[in-house]
Design a protein around this motif. Structure first.
Motif: not given
Length: 565
Positions: A116-139
């Motif tokens: 995260i500090d190196a900027g090597g991975v993406m923030k997933l918040d927007d993707l979860i909100e827009e297309r993460g129906d399964n993840l939102k239901a699971m968590y």
């Protein structure tokens, strides 16, 4: 820590929890079972499969071509090219950061903060909100446990552990041979004193087993497994839950480096006495993993203090050799009757670790859709049960494993790797072992009834003598133990380069070395060596470490409460 994966135990420890979509007391997917399953992405899969590179910090060499993997590819259009830490190396993530060359998907375990500090991975918040129906239901309402920190509350990873916990097995406790229990008339063993007495009596009766010297207790303290066979059992004996290197007040979040606590002194002094009496394997701190497993597989090791997943090979070897009675029963052993064993502790969804999508991937949406699909009912049934007609059939509307499949699950350590059944549960998003699907059937193959059916004959005999159905009946029950509001501290994402990371590494090096020396020393020298270790820890900054870890824990409690601006 690299785990040797296997279907029998993976399905138990990978997240033994009841799935709830948006409440704490539900058992199935939220919504009308007849409505469209949110499980499948509306986007079409690629016309041709796309290979995504995936670094798995707990992985092992394996190609993504088993029957379950092929079905995953059919559903998602994704083929995984999996790499792993060769030789147990923990330098892979720093090397990634140094080169800027990242795989598409990364399971970094505790090194996620560096990425995260190196900027090597993406923030997933927007993707979860827009297309993460399964993840939102699971968590559901536990999704805040995926968040990174108060300063940066974004979500960078998903998966690793099930969402709600329901134990059917324990792991990491003291374990004793079924044959020892049988020979001694099935005694009650709940304290270290009773444990030692049983080992002493049996070893005196049988100084040799199968022509080799009997080893009453064997540990594996020569590598990273020191943490799980030496350090962690001390906490269990002291009545503490598994918070890694910490004892944490569940109400205030106050954290103390655990080896400062009196209970740890008491435990290691007992272990020092075991060594002096010849009851501890003298090679416990020098032998290799292979030698340790070989000893257990020979049937001459009467007891261990280890995680189940670390004992797979030995268990299968004992069964193959017709020595089921030399497999182990878990014990709720503590320092004394005043201590409460925490083996069935409910940590809730652990958060902390998960799979991330790299910031350099050319397939961000496909990688996310893959992870979201892995959280779907379709995927969860596939990775847990396998393929209908090949691994299970439908009988009266219920999934039923073929007899030969269940037999291999319980006796063949290569089954999961060869078939893929159970192999892709950890570290991917998962509902939990206690979850039910939209038809009300267990999402995993391990229910209470199935665990009972899977028990070896020697286990059934012992359990019957104790008047129990499951080994967990021997332990303080989950509803008697306080639920953890901070999850499990071992899974905290520690900021890279922080005082916690630097000082804890220093402290861990001190304790592993000095405690080992104290255990193996003459009992008359134990107190002096222990006191010297405490001085070293103080000089290393352990007070500062406790302050920083307390603040981090309190921040996590606030972050997980949803009270973040």
């Amino acid at each position: 820590m690299k785990k040797r994966l296997s279907i029998l135990w993976l399905l138990l420890v990978a997240g033994m929890l009841i799935f709830v979509a948006c409440s704490d007391d539900g058992k199935s997917v939220d919504g009308d079972p007849d409505t469209e399953d949110p499980g499948t992405s509306e986007d079409e899969t690629p016309a041709e499969p796309v290979t995504l590179t995936f670094y798995n910090a707990d992985g092992e060499e394996k190609s993504f071509d088993d029957p379950v993997a092929q079905k995953i590819t059919e559903a998602t259009g994704v083929i995984l090219d999996i790499s792993y830490p060769v030789g147990g190396s923990d330098e892979t993530i720093p090397l990634m950061i140094g080169s800027g060359d990242y795989p598409d998907l990364i399971f970094a375990k505790g090194d996620i903060g560096m990425l995260i500090d190196a900027g090597g991975v993406m923030k997933l918040d927007d993707l979860i909100e827009e297309r993460g129906d399964n993840l939102k239901a699971m968590y559901g309402d536990q999704i805040d446990r995926l968040r990174n920190s108060l300063d940066d509350p974004g979500i960078y990873q998903v998966g690793t552990y099930g969402v709600h916990n329901e134990h059917l097995e324990t792991s990491g406790t003291f374990q004793i041979q079924l044959e020892v229990l049988r020979e001694l008339g099935y005694p009650e063993i709940t304290t270290l004193e009773e444990f030692e007495a049983a080992l002493t009596e049996y070893a005196e009766m049988y100084p040799e087993i199968n022509g080799e010297k009997t080893l009453p207790l064997s540990l594996l303290g020569s590598d990273w497994r020191w943490l799980i066979t030496v350090g962690n059992p001390a906490g269990f004996a002291g009545g503490y839950p598994d918070d890694g290197q910490w004892v944490i007040d569940p109400d205030t979040g106050e954290a103390v480096y655990k080896f400062l606590k009196e209970e740890f002194y008491e435990y290691f002094k007992w272990l020092n006495g075991m060594n002096a009496k010849g009851l501890l394997d003298p090679e416990s701190f020098t032998h290799t993993y292979d030698t340790y497993i070989s000893k257990i597989s020979s049937g001459r090791v009467l007891s261990v203090a280890d995680q189940n997943w670390n004992l797979y090979d030995a268990r299968y070897a004992l069964i193959d050799a017709g020595m089921e009675e030399r497999t182990f029963a878990p014990l709720p052993v503590t320092l004394g009757d005043d201590y409460v064993h925490q083996g069935l502790k409910n940590y809730g969804f652990a958060g902390g670790w998960g799979i991330s999508i790299s910031s350099t991937t050319e397939h961000a949406e496909l990688a996310f859709d893959f992870l979201d699909w892995m959280a779907s009912e379709e995927a969860q049934i596939l990775v847990n049960w396998g393929i209908e007609g090949e691994h299970y059939e439908i009988v009266d509307g219920q999934r039923v494993l073929f007899d030969e499949v269940r037999e291999r699950m319980n006796t063949d350590g290569d089954f999961s790797k060869e078939t893929g059944v159970g192999y892709y549960i950890y570290p991917f998003p998962q509902w939990g072992t206690g979850a039910t699907d939209s038809n009300g059937q267990s999402i995993t193959v391990n229910t209470k009834e199935q665990v009972i059916e899977n028990q070896l004959d020697a286990e059934k005999e012992a359990l019957a003598e104790y008047g129990m159905e499951l080994w967990i009946d021997w332990f303080p029950q989950q509803d008697e133990l306080q639920i953890s509001n901070h999850g499990a501290a071992a899974n905290f994402s520690i900021p890279a380069g922080s005082d916690i990371q630097v000082i804890q590494q220093r402290a861990d090096d001190i304790t592993e070395t000095r405690i080992t020396q104290a255990i193996l020393a003459d009992p008359a020298e134990f107190d002096k060596l222990w006191d010297a270790m405490l001085v070293e820890l103080e000089e290393a900054g352990v007070d500062k470490l406790n302050e920083e870890m307390t603040q981090l824990t309190q921040n996590i409690l606030k972050l997980w409460s949803g009270d973040v601006e």
